[in-house]
Design a protein around this motif. Sequence first.
Motif, short mmCIF file in Angstrom:
data_model
loop_
_atom_site.label_atom_id
_atom_site.label_comp_id
_atom_site.label_asym_id
_atom_site.label_seq_id
_atom_site.Cartn_x
_atom_site.Cartn_y
_atom_site.Cartn_z
N LYS A 176 148.90 22.76 -142.89
CA LYS A 176 148.52 22.36 -141.54
C LYS A 176 147.17 21.69 -141.57
CE LYS A 176 150.84 26.15 -139.06
NZ LYS A 176 150.62 27.34 -138.18
N LEU A 177 147.04 20.62 -140.80
CA LEU A 177 145.75 19.99 -140.56
C LEU A 177 145.29 20.41 -139.17
CD1 LEU A 177 143.42 17.98 -141.13
CD2 LEU A 177 144.86 16.21 -140.11
N TRP A 178 144.18 21.14 -139.13
CA TRP A 178 143.61 21.54 -137.84
C TRP A 178 142.60 20.47 -137.41
CZ3 TRP A 178 144.30 26.11 -134.91
CH2 TRP A 178 145.21 27.02 -135.45
N VAL A 179 142.80 19.92 -136.22
CA VAL A 179 141.93 18.88 -135.69
C VAL A 179 141.07 19.46 -134.58
CG1 VAL A 179 141.80 16.59 -134.64
CG2 VAL A 179 143.66 17.14 -136.24
N TYR A 180 139.74 19.34 -134.74
CA TYR A 180 138.81 19.78 -133.71
C TYR A 180 138.24 18.54 -133.03
CZ TYR A 180 135.30 22.66 -131.36
OH TYR A 180 134.55 23.31 -130.42
N ASP A 181 138.55 18.37 -131.75
CA ASP A 181 138.09 17.20 -131.01
C ASP A 181 136.75 17.50 -130.34
OD1 ASP A 181 137.66 15.00 -129.46
OD2 ASP A 181 139.68 14.90 -128.62
N PHE A 182 135.69 17.08 -131.03
CA PHE A 182 134.35 17.23 -130.49
C PHE A 182 133.86 15.92 -129.89
CE2 PHE A 182 129.60 17.62 -131.50
CZ PHE A 182 129.34 18.40 -130.40
N ARG A 183 134.76 14.94 -129.78
CA ARG A 183 134.38 13.62 -129.29
C ARG A 183 134.69 13.46 -127.81
NH1 ARG A 183 136.73 8.53 -132.38
NH2 ARG A 183 135.55 9.58 -134.03
N THR A 184 135.89 13.79 -127.40
CA THR A 184 136.32 13.53 -126.03
C THR A 184 135.46 14.29 -125.03
OG1 THR A 184 138.60 13.26 -126.81
CG2 THR A 184 138.28 13.58 -124.44
N GLY A 185 134.89 13.56 -124.09
CA GLY A 185 134.10 14.16 -123.04
C GLY A 185 132.70 14.55 -123.44
N GLU A 186 132.31 14.29 -124.70
CA GLU A 186 130.97 14.62 -125.16
C GLU A 186 130.11 13.34 -125.20
OE1 GLU A 186 129.56 17.39 -125.61
OE2 GLU A 186 131.24 18.80 -125.60
N HIS A 187 128.89 13.46 -124.75
CA HIS A 187 128.03 12.29 -124.67
C HIS A 187 126.65 12.63 -125.21
CE1 HIS A 187 131.06 10.43 -122.04
NE2 HIS A 187 131.14 11.62 -121.48
N PHE A 188 126.23 11.95 -126.28
CA PHE A 188 124.94 12.20 -126.90
C PHE A 188 124.19 10.89 -127.09
CE2 PHE A 188 127.59 15.74 -128.20
CZ PHE A 188 126.77 16.83 -127.97
N THR A 189 122.88 10.99 -127.12
CA THR A 189 122.03 9.88 -127.53
C THR A 189 120.97 10.45 -128.45
OG1 THR A 189 120.46 10.14 -125.69
CG2 THR A 189 122.36 8.69 -125.32
N LEU A 190 120.27 9.59 -129.17
CA LEU A 190 119.28 10.07 -130.12
C LEU A 190 118.04 10.62 -129.43
CD1 LEU A 190 119.48 7.25 -132.81
CD2 LEU A 190 120.39 9.58 -132.97
N LYS A 191 117.77 10.18 -128.20
CA LYS A 191 116.54 10.61 -127.53
C LYS A 191 116.82 11.43 -126.27
CE LYS A 191 113.67 6.85 -129.33
NZ LYS A 191 112.78 5.71 -128.99
#
Length: 504
Positions: free
Chosen positions: A388-403
């Motif tokens: 099984k490949l477990w996929v963790y979606d930490f991208r959808t709905g997450e918003h980051f910037t460096l500052k």
Amino acid sequence: MSNAAELRRLVDKLWSYCDVLRDAGISAIDYVEQLSFLLFLKMADERQQNFMNPVQILPASLDISWDRLTKLDGVELEQEYRRILSELGKEPTNLGVVFRKAQNRIQEPALLRKLVVDLIGSENWSSIGGDLNGDAYEGLLQKSASDVKSGAGQYFTPRTLIHAMVEVMRPTPADTIVDPACGTGGFLLAAVEYLRANHSASITPEQRTELSEGRTVRGVELVDGTARLATMNMFLHGIGQATGDPVIDVHDALSTKPGRSASMVLANPPFGKKSSITVVGDDGRGEREDIAYNRQDFWVTTTNKQLNFVQHIASLLAIDGRAAVVVPDNVLFEGGAGEQIRRRLLKEYDVHTLLRLPTGIFYAGGVKANVLFFDRKQARPGQAWTDKLWVYDFRTGEHFTLKQRPLRDEHLAPFIEAFNAEDRSARVESERFKPYSYDELVARDKANLDITWLKDPSLTDADDGVPPEIIAQEIVEDLTAALAEFSAVADALVARAAEVANRG
């Protein structure tokens, strides 16, 4: 003064000269490089002058004296500094890696003297302590990574991401840990810190020696300047001996089949779609380029650097070895060689986890990336190793910037918990964490692993509270990524046209 306060003082002091030198045409990363040379020379002098336990680090035959350097001025100072850089760069040890092809980029002798006397010469670095020295140096590297014009950020993986990857990989003193594209050495140092924090009571004297001498961890870096920063970073953190074998090998990791295997690989290979070389795999194919690598241990031939690094890391792993590798999205969905590599990897390795990363966490703009986790197993013909490949979606709905909203440790804490490194068989499915069977994966078009199921609320809800500057940054990153893809296609078409013309 607390360690935190002393660390801030050191970083601020070391960084205070950067703006002055920037006005003289020296980039932030060049400034850190010049500091590395001078800091190394000063610390070597301090150890050699230690009354209780003097240690000869710099070859006596080269007649290098920090005291003499501080007394010189003008052209004489510049000439002596150039001589030192040239002579030390010829050494076959870690010294040689730090000073290999070193150049004095400070053209104004008065500025060089200020660094020698007022900045580096005014501190007793040996008395400050190794951890603080190393942490201060890491702080400088992080500051230099934000210098967009110099491109320094391409060598700097966010430390929050590194720490999360190391936390779930759980290195042990028995491991041999390799980063084949080590940049400034962040993965290797995080692994060392994990070992010191979690295995200090159980590590044997032999293992402790191997760790301090740089045999437990090792890196490969193509760029001389970056390799010297990594070597200095390791040295300041107590890894590697100045006159010992290099901890960081300076060469192209893709050029040759690994001589020694690794039980753990941690890596963020360089992004950029098209390689400047050709790798000829066991399919025997070759494509136009000036240099060809004959890698019979590779499954397919491709000029895509990331795909070649995936093949290289797969080959580098020992049986039961494990890898955590940052890969851009195209590695997950690209057809042709990409599809062949994914199918071979799924069948012959246990590809067990995929972490989809949000945008805005890398210094290089336009990056959409993931972390792919896989283990190497004994061959078993007729049966795939991936269950099984477990996929963790930490991208959808997450918003980051460096500052404005940088990625922090607490943001990745839910992933670390869900990964369940203690017992992966006891993982629990959740809204962001879902398993896909081997049969489901290979049945997908081109064995595409770019899997999504969540709906981004920002696409449907105008009142979701996402700041407009973050949305604008994401748009810029998407356009930058698309432009990079189009540029790669254009480069490939130009190369193909040239090849046809040459044949004609």
